[in-house]
Design a protein around this motif. Structure first.
Motif, PDB file in Angstrom:
ATOM      1  N   HIS A 230      33.205  70.039  85.712  1.00  0.00           N
ATOM      2  CA  HIS A 230      33.865  70.345  84.443  1.00  0.00           C
ATOM      3  C   HIS A 230      32.811  70.766  83.419  1.00  0.00           C
ATOM      4  CE1 HIS A 230      37.930  68.093  85.019  1.00  0.00           C
ATOM      5  NE2 HIS A 230      37.411  68.398  86.199  1.00  0.00           N
ATOM      6  N   ILE A 231      33.191  71.693  82.549  1.00  0.00           N
ATOM      7  CA  ILE A 231      32.271  72.179  81.510  1.00  0.00           C
ATOM      8  C   ILE A 231      33.076  72.658  80.309  1.00  0.00           C
ATOM      9  CG2 ILE A 231      32.195  74.512  82.501  1.00  0.00           C
ATOM     10  CD1 ILE A 231      29.224  74.641  81.611  1.00  0.00           C
ATOM     11  N   HIS A 232      32.609  72.314  79.106  1.00  0.00           N
ATOM     12  CA  HIS A 232      33.170  72.892  77.883  1.00  0.00           C
ATOM     13  C   HIS A 232      32.723  74.347  77.784  1.00  0.00           C
ATOM     14  CE1 HIS A 232      32.961  68.605  76.120  1.00  0.00           C
ATOM     15  NE2 HIS A 232      34.232  68.920  76.090  1.00  0.00           N
ATOM     16  N   VAL A 233      33.618  75.218  77.383  1.00  0.00           N
ATOM     17  CA  VAL A 233      33.211  76.618  77.246  1.00  0.00           C
ATOM     18  C   VAL A 233      34.115  77.347  76.254  1.00  0.00           C
ATOM     19  CG1 VAL A 233      34.621  77.509  79.157  1.00  0.00           C
ATOM     20  CG2 VAL A 233      32.475  78.658  78.558  1.00  0.00           C
ATOM     21  N   ALA A 234      33.494  78.169  75.404  1.00  0.00           N
ATOM     22  CA  ALA A 234      34.204  79.092  74.504  1.00  0.00           C
ATOM     23  C   ALA A 234      35.255  78.398  73.668  1.00  0.00           C
ATOM     24  CB  ALA A 234      34.830  80.237  75.314  1.00  0.00           C
ATOM     25  N   TRP A 265      36.029  74.001  89.905  1.00  0.00           N
ATOM     26  CA  TRP A 265      35.646  74.007  88.497  1.00  0.00           C
ATOM     27  C   TRP A 265      36.859  73.844  87.591  1.00  0.00           C
ATOM     28  CZ3 TRP A 265      30.795  75.911  86.096  1.00  0.00           C
ATOM     29  CH2 TRP A 265      29.740  76.003  87.013  1.00  0.00           C
ATOM     30  N   CYS A 266      36.597  73.201  86.457  1.00  0.00           N
ATOM     31  CA  CYS A 266      37.567  73.146  85.363  1.00  0.00           C
ATOM     32  C   CYS A 266      36.836  73.534  84.090  1.00  0.00           C
ATOM     33  CB  CYS A 266      38.170  71.752  85.232  1.00  0.00           C
ATOM     34  SG  CYS A 266      39.385  71.600  83.900  1.00  0.00           S
ATOM     35  N   LEU A 267      37.249  74.628  83.488  1.00  0.00           N
ATOM     36  CA  LEU A 267      36.647  75.106  82.241  1.00  0.00           C
ATOM     37  C   LEU A 267      37.487  74.602  81.076  1.00  0.00           C
ATOM     38  CD1 LEU A 267      35.310  76.902  84.426  1.00  0.00           C
ATOM     39  CD2 LEU A 267      35.152  78.687  82.697  1.00  0.00           C
ATOM     40  N   LEU A 281      38.213  85.096  85.351  1.00  0.00           N
ATOM     41  CA  LEU A 281      38.199  83.657  85.535  1.00  0.00           C
ATOM     42  C   LEU A 281      39.419  83.195  86.329  1.00  0.00           C
ATOM     43  CD1 LEU A 281      36.923  80.919  85.032  1.00  0.00           C
ATOM     44  CD2 LEU A 281      38.120  80.833  82.820  1.00  0.00           C
ATOM     45  N   ALA A 282      40.574  83.745  86.036  1.00  0.00           N
ATOM     46  CA  ALA A 282      41.788  83.361  86.756  1.00  0.00           C
ATOM     47  C   ALA A 282      41.632  83.601  88.248  1.00  0.00           C
ATOM     48  CB  ALA A 282      42.988  84.120  86.210  1.00  0.00           C
ATOM     49  N   LYS A 283      40.969  84.679  88.631  1.00  0.00           N
ATOM     50  CA  LYS A 283      40.829  85.039  90.041  1.00  0.00           C
ATOM     51  C   LYS A 283      39.903  84.100  90.810  1.00  0.00           C
ATOM     52  CE  LYS A 283      41.969  89.951  89.538  1.00  0.00           C
ATOM     53  NZ  LYS A 283      41.473  91.346  89.600  1.00  0.00           N
ATOM     54  N   THR A 284      39.099  83.297  90.112  1.00  0.00           N
ATOM     55  CA  THR A 284      38.216  82.347  90.806  1.00  0.00           C
ATOM     56  C   THR A 284      38.974  81.142  91.343  1.00  0.00           C
ATOM     57  OG1 THR A 284      37.707  81.007  88.837  1.00  0.00           O
ATOM     58  CG2 THR A 284      36.329  82.972  89.241  1.00  0.00           C
ATOM     59  N   GLY A 285      40.178  80.892  90.839  1.00  0.00           N
ATOM     60  CA  GLY A 285      40.919  79.698  91.222  1.00  0.00           C
ATOM     61  C   GLY A 285      40.577  78.480  90.394  1.00  0.00           C
ATOM     62  N   ALA A 286      39.660  78.623  89.428  1.00  0.00           N
ATOM     63  CA  ALA A 286      39.313  77.511  88.548  1.00  0.00           C
ATOM     64  C   ALA A 286      40.495  77.163  87.644  1.00  0.00           C
ATOM     65  CB  ALA A 286      38.097  77.871  87.699  1.00  0.00           C
ATOM     66  N   VAL A 287      40.487  75.936  87.143  1.00  0.00           N
ATOM     67  CA  VAL A 287      41.539  75.459  86.251  1.00  0.00           C
ATOM     68  C   VAL A 287      41.078  75.585  84.799  1.00  0.00           C
ATOM     69  CG1 VAL A 287      42.882  73.432  85.563  1.00  0.00           C
ATOM     70  CG2 VAL A 287      42.424  73.860  87.986  1.00  0.00           C
ATOM     71  N   ALA A 288      41.947  76.086  83.951  1.00  0.00           N
ATOM     72  CA  ALA A 288      41.701  76.056  82.510  1.00  0.00           C
ATOM     73  C   ALA A 288      42.179  74.705  81.994  1.00  0.00           C
ATOM     74  CB  ALA A 288      42.439  77.184  81.806  1.00  0.00           C
ATOM     75  N   GLY A 289      41.258  73.929  81.421  1.00  0.00           N
ATOM     76  CA  GLY A 289      41.594  72.610  80.906  1.00  0.00           C
ATOM     77  C   GLY A 289      41.974  72.702  79.439  1.00  0.00           C
ATOM     78  N   LEU A 290      43.267  72.664  79.162  1.00  0.00           N
ATOM     79  CA  LEU A 290      43.780  72.885  77.811  1.00  0.00           C
ATOM     80  C   LEU A 290      44.090  71.546  77.143  1.00  0.00           C
ATOM     81  CD1 LEU A 290      46.199  75.819  78.662  1.00  0.00           C
ATOM     82  CD2 LEU A 290      43.750  75.899  78.126  1.00  0.00           C
ATOM     83  N   CYS A 291      43.696  71.418  75.896  1.00  0.00           N
ATOM     84  CA  CYS A 291      43.877  70.171  75.149  1.00  0.00           C
ATOM     85  C   CYS A 291      44.546  70.514  73.815  1.00  0.00           C
ATOM     86  CB  CYS A 291      42.531  69.490  74.927  1.00  0.00           C
ATOM     87  SG  CYS A 291      41.581  69.250  76.460  1.00  0.00           S
ATOM     88  N   PRO A 292      45.814  70.864  73.837  1.00  0.00           N
ATOM     89  CA  PRO A 292      46.450  71.484  72.670  1.00  0.00           C
ATOM     90  C   PRO A 292      46.428  70.650  71.399  1.00  0.00           C
ATOM     91  CG  PRO A 292      47.776  71.847  74.636  1.00  0.00           C
ATOM     92  CD  PRO A 292      46.702  70.872  75.013  1.00  0.00           C
ATOM     93  N   ILE A 293      46.629  69.337  71.488  1.00  0.00           N
ATOM     94  CA  ILE A 293      46.628  68.540  70.262  1.00  0.00           C
ATOM     95  C   ILE A 293      45.248  68.527  69.629  1.00  0.00           C
ATOM     96  CG2 ILE A 293      46.909  66.212  69.325  1.00  0.00           C
ATOM     97  CD1 ILE A 293      49.120  65.743  71.365  1.00  0.00           C
ATOM     98  N   THR A 294      44.222  68.273  70.420  1.00  0.00           N
ATOM     99  CA  THR A 294      42.859  68.262  69.879  1.00  0.00           C
ATOM    100  C   THR A 294      42.457  69.652  69.394  1.00  0.00           C
ATOM    101  OG1 THR A 294      42.127  66.379  71.203  1.00  0.00           O
ATOM    102  CG2 THR A 294      40.432  67.929  70.476  1.00  0.00           C
TER     103      THR A 294
END
Length: 454
Positions: A230-234, A265-267, A281-294
């Motif tokens: 997992h990594i924070h990004v953008a 991976w989870c970005l 990024l979508a084509k890599t199969g990685a997950v976008a980790g979304l945190c809408p409230i924060t």
């Protein structure tokens, strides 16, 4: 053995009536449809695959409500971060454990069966290591054991204070490790995890491109051992600008060109991406980790949902700062952020169909993938990560089967959750965690002492 009878259950092929679920060793071993309950069954109204909360910094829960006072100038993520660092200067191991236990309990009561704890506080205030390098990770393990939540622990590599290898400062000193010392930490954490339940996972989390450098990132990836990364990004425009000026490419662009990003991976966030980055990024199969409230609380900006879905991207949700722990509110905030930006309705579904069902079922699958859990669906051979909800609740009682998840996502409170199983561990019953009173008592004492010390 655990036996559950559901009047309705959301299975892989849709809703089914009168379903009996057999669980052995935390795994669903048998599903029987159109049957009747048996004495000893736990009876529930409706059974869903439970979501995994893919991104949490549990200690930040104790800050909720402390950072909503405007200061001179323009408040931003960066001013919030400064306050967080000052808060960290007083946090003890006992307090961290008490806070994490409350957070994990609240997650379970909200319908999350598992959590990805993105854990970057490793040392004493000032940066001196504890005698046991894994002291604070052990406190997270203890909190997970108390609550019974499924845990993917993600020790964080945090070496620099900002882009261009800025030195660590202030509260960041508690985070800092070289790759060598991080390897020692990871080895200790993995050894201690062997005493945890079998569904426990230990991944790695290079904090962000700004908190590491290309050489260290390449080195730490060699010890990932096929576990979640997992990594924070953008997350913020300034981060994109800082990384671009330093590395000559935008953060997501740089990762795609220089790191083996794949389905492990989870970005986290990935808020500020170009259309090309989104598709790649979508084509890599990685997950976008979304945190809408924060992301809303910190003013990060909305994720590009339509572009991500059009490219076949996978996503899950997390509670990040834990300013508010609400599974239903995360889902609706995600959708509403898209509606506000696009001046449109029913955005987060790629074609036609139920928005609530798409959000819920895809977040269940994406979250499980991000945490390395064989979960996210009710199926034989999968972990018994299960949530029960009350279909007689006023927000759901008038809805047909095809509308239940819309009602859950957009109308229901979290109190609609009646029961929760984490890998078969029945931790929430009649809407309450079985250790709520004990956990809350310890929490109150811990935060009282923490506030008095500040």
């Amino acid at each position: 053995m655990v036996l559950i009878f559901a009047e309705r259950a959301l299975l892989t092929d849709g809703w089914a009536d009168h379903v009996r679920v057999t669980v052995v060793g935390g795994i669903i071993t048998k599903l029987t449809r159109d049957t009747a309950p048996v004495d000893g069954d736990t009876r529930v109204s409706a059974l869903l695959p439970a979501l995994s909360n893919l991104h949490s910094h549990s200690f930040q829960r104790a800050m909720a409500g402390m950072t909503e006072h405007r200061v001179a100038g323009r408040d931003s993520f960066w001013t919030w971060r400064d306050l967080m660092y000052r808060f960290l200067d007083r946090l003890t191991p006992d307090q961290m454990e008490a806070i994490a236990a409350l957070v994990f309990m609240e997650m379970q009561e909200a319908g999350y069966a598992a959590v990805g704890e993105f854990h970057y506080v490793h040392h004493h205030p000032g940066g001196a290591p504890y005698t046991d390098i894994a002291e604070l990770s052990n406190r997270i393990f203890s909190a997970a054991t108390t609550t019974g939540i499924g845990l993917t622990h993600l020790p964080v590599l945090y070496t620099f204070g900002g882009a261009k290898e800025q030195p660590l400062a202030a509260g960041q000193l508690r985070f800092g490790n070289s790759v060598d010392r991080f390897s020692e930490l990871l080895q200790a954490v993995r050894a201690n995890a062997r005493a945890m339940p079998a569904d426990t996972r230990v991944g790695i989390a290079p904090h962000s491109l700004r908190a590491t450098n290309p050489a260290d990132l390449a080195r730490v990836l060699t010890i990932a051992d096929g576990k979640p990364i997992h990594i924070h990004v953008a997350e913020q425009p300034r981060e994109v600008s800082d990384i671009s000026s330093w590395l000559g490419a935008r953060p997501v662009e740089w990762l795609l060109d220089n790191a083996p990003v794949n389905a492990d991976w989870c970005l986290i966030h990935a808020t500020h991406m170009t259309a090309e980055e989104t598709e790649r990024l979508a084509k890599t199969g990685a997950v976008a980790g979304l945190c809408p409230i924060t992301e809303a609380n910190l003013g990060d900006g909305p994720f590009n949902g339509p572009g991500w879905l059009a490219a076949g991207g996978r996503f899950g949700i997390g509670s990040d700062s834990n300013v508010r722990i609400s599974l239903t509110e995360e889902l609706r905030t995600l959708e509403y952020s898209q509606r506000l930006r696009d001046i449109a309705r029913n955005v987060m579904v790629p074609k036609e169909g139920s928005v609530g069902e798409f959000l819920y079922t895809n977040a269940a699958l994406g979250g499980a993938q991000a945490l390395g859990r064989n979960a996210g669906r009710i199926a034989e051979g999968h972990l018994a990560d299960l949530t029960a909800i009350d279909l007689t609740h006023p927000t759901l009682c008038a809805l047909g089967a095809h509308q239940i998840l819309d009602g859950l996502a957009f109308a229901a409170p979290d109190t609609i959750v009646t029961d929760l199983w984490s890998a078969g561990r029945h931790q929430v019953r009649a809407g309450r965690h079985i250790l709520r009173d004990q956990i809350t008592k310890v929490w109150r004492r811990a935060v009282k002492d923490l506030v008095e010390a500040m």
